[in-house]
Write a protein that holds these residues in place. Structure first.
Motif, PDB file in Angstrom:
ATOM      1  N   LEU A 167      36.671 103.586 -28.764  1.00  0.00           N
ATOM      2  CA  LEU A 167      38.024 103.997 -29.128  1.00  0.00           C
ATOM      3  C   LEU A 167      38.658 103.005 -30.098  1.00  0.00           C
ATOM      4  O   LEU A 167      38.662 101.797 -29.852  1.00  0.00           O
ATOM      5  CB  LEU A 167      38.893 104.134 -27.876  1.00  0.00           C
ATOM      6  N   HIS A 168      39.218 103.518 -31.167  1.00  0.00           N
ATOM      7  CA  HIS A 168      39.914 102.709 -32.176  1.00  0.00           C
ATOM      8  C   HIS A 168      41.142 102.056 -31.528  1.00  0.00           C
ATOM      9  O   HIS A 168      41.763 102.654 -30.650  1.00  0.00           O
ATOM     10  CB  HIS A 168      40.332 103.649 -33.322  1.00  0.00           C
TER      11      HIS A 168
ATOM     12  N   ARG B 125      34.730 104.531 -34.758  1.00  0.00           N
ATOM     13  CA  ARG B 125      35.577 104.568 -33.565  1.00  0.00           C
ATOM     14  C   ARG B 125      36.446 105.819 -33.603  1.00  0.00           C
ATOM     15  O   ARG B 125      36.933 106.222 -34.664  1.00  0.00           O
ATOM     16  CB  ARG B 125      36.494 103.346 -33.513  1.00  0.00           C
ATOM     17  N   LEU B 126      36.679 106.396 -32.428  1.00  0.00           N
ATOM     18  CA  LEU B 126      37.532 107.572 -32.315  1.00  0.00           C
ATOM     19  C   LEU B 126      38.985 107.171 -32.521  1.00  0.00           C
ATOM     20  O   LEU B 126      39.520 106.347 -31.784  1.00  0.00           O
ATOM     21  CB  LEU B 126      37.347 108.234 -30.944  1.00  0.00           C
ATOM     22  N   TYR B 127      39.619 107.751 -33.523  1.00  0.00           N
ATOM     23  CA  TYR B 127      40.990 107.423 -33.892  1.00  0.00           C
ATOM     24  C   TYR B 127      41.991 108.420 -33.305  1.00  0.00           C
ATOM     25  O   TYR B 127      43.066 108.052 -32.864  1.00  0.00           O
ATOM     26  CB  TYR B 127      41.107 107.389 -35.420  1.00  0.00           C
TER      27      TYR B 127
ATOM     28  N   ARG C  47      45.189 104.356 -26.352  1.00  0.00           N
ATOM     29  CA  ARG C  47      43.930 103.727 -25.935  1.00  0.00           C
ATOM     30  C   ARG C  47      44.031 103.143 -24.525  1.00  0.00           C
ATOM     31  O   ARG C  47      43.174 103.371 -23.678  1.00  0.00           O
ATOM     32  CB  ARG C  47      43.560 102.653 -26.955  1.00  0.00           C
TER      33      ARG C  47
ATOM     34  N   HIS D  51      42.261 112.447 -31.123  1.00  0.00           N
ATOM     35  CA  HIS D  51      41.584 113.567 -30.463  1.00  0.00           C
ATOM     36  C   HIS D  51      42.627 114.539 -29.932  1.00  0.00           C
ATOM     37  O   HIS D  51      43.666 114.122 -29.419  1.00  0.00           O
ATOM     38  CB  HIS D  51      40.724 113.053 -29.303  1.00  0.00           C
TER      39      HIS D  51
ATOM     40  N   SER E 293      38.523 115.988 -33.458  1.00  0.00           N
ATOM     41  CA  SER E 293      38.515 114.524 -33.423  1.00  0.00           C
ATOM     42  C   SER E 293      38.456 113.948 -34.829  1.00  0.00           C
ATOM     43  O   SER E 293      37.785 114.507 -35.700  1.00  0.00           O
ATOM     44  CB  SER E 293      37.281 114.005 -32.668  1.00  0.00           C
TER      45      SER E 293
ATOM     46  N   GLU F  98      45.689 110.558 -28.366  1.00  0.00           N
ATOM     47  CA  GLU F  98      45.132 111.840 -27.950  1.00  0.00           C
ATOM     48  C   GLU F  98      46.246 112.749 -27.464  1.00  0.00           C
ATOM     49  O   GLU F  98      47.190 112.296 -26.811  1.00  0.00           O
ATOM     50  CB  GLU F  98      44.123 111.648 -26.815  1.00  0.00           C
TER      51      GLU F  98
ATOM     52  N   PHE G 259      44.024 104.370 -31.285  1.00  0.00           N
ATOM     53  CA  PHE G 259      43.684 105.676 -30.730  1.00  0.00           C
ATOM     54  C   PHE G 259      44.892 106.392 -30.132  1.00  0.00           C
ATOM     55  O   PHE G 259      45.717 105.800 -29.454  1.00  0.00           O
ATOM     56  CB  PHE G 259      42.629 105.499 -29.628  1.00  0.00           C
TER      57      PHE G 259
ATOM     58  N   TRP H 191      37.275 110.402 -36.584  1.00  0.00           N
ATOM     59  CA  TRP H 191      36.539 109.156 -36.394  1.00  0.00           C
ATOM     60  C   TRP H 191      36.714 108.285 -37.625  1.00  0.00           C
ATOM     61  O   TRP H 191      36.538 108.756 -38.750  1.00  0.00           O
ATOM     62  CB  TRP H 191      35.062 109.459 -36.156  1.00  0.00           C
TER      63      TRP H 191
ATOM     64  N   LEU I 104      30.962 109.804 -25.590  1.00  0.00           N
ATOM     65  CA  LEU I 104      32.225 109.893 -24.849  1.00  0.00           C
ATOM     66  C   LEU I 104      32.217 111.006 -23.803  1.00  0.00           C
ATOM     67  O   LEU I 104      33.025 110.982 -22.876  1.00  0.00           O
ATOM     68  CB  LEU I 104      33.397 110.095 -25.814  1.00  0.00           C
TER      69      LEU I 104
END
Length: 127
Positions: free
Chosen positions: A34-35, A110-112, A50, A114, A100, A40, A38, A102, A18
């Motif tokens: 990306l989940h 997948r990034l959930y 997302r 951040h 983060s 952030e 997601f 994951w 990423l």
């Protein structure tokens, strides 16, 4: 220091992907990391999901921060399908502490979630 678990290694690999400018400029590559759920909290305090982060990063007029350098990355496997990573980044003199989460899905890690918090100097940072 012991080797990270396969789950932590997979999350670190995803996080490093990423940070790659090529990945950050590709809606398809971002979507693969990306989940669907997601979220952030960015360095400005803005909340992203997302769809909004993919659109912002891949826009023709998106700011390009240049090389993003990561340091002090470490992870903890919280359970079999959840990894927490912490690390710092620097780009053009701007530094941020990052955190983060994951999640393991049927499509892989997948990034959930951040969060990035800017800092100038941190005399209490763990070395």
């Amino acid at each position: 220091m012991s080797e990270p678990s396969p789950a932590v290694s997979a999350a670190i690999e995803g996080e490093l992907r990423l940070l790659d400018p090529v990945v950050r400029a590709s809606a398809d590559l971002l979507a693969s990391l990306l989940h669907p759920g997601f979220r952030e909290i960015g360095t400005s305090g803005r909340l992203w999901n997302r769809e909004t982060i993919i659109k912002a990063l891949t826009a023709d007029d998106a700011p390009r921060p240049g090389p993003l350098t990561a340091s002090r990355m470490q992870g903890v496997e919280l359970c079999s399908d959840l990894v927490h990573l912490t690390f710092d980044t620097e780009s053009k003199g701007l530094r941020s502490h990052r955190s983060s989460l994951w999640r393991l899905t049927g499509a892989g890690w997948r990034l959930y979630f951040h969060q990035a918090t800017p800092f100038i100097d941190d005399p209490f940072a763990e070395v």
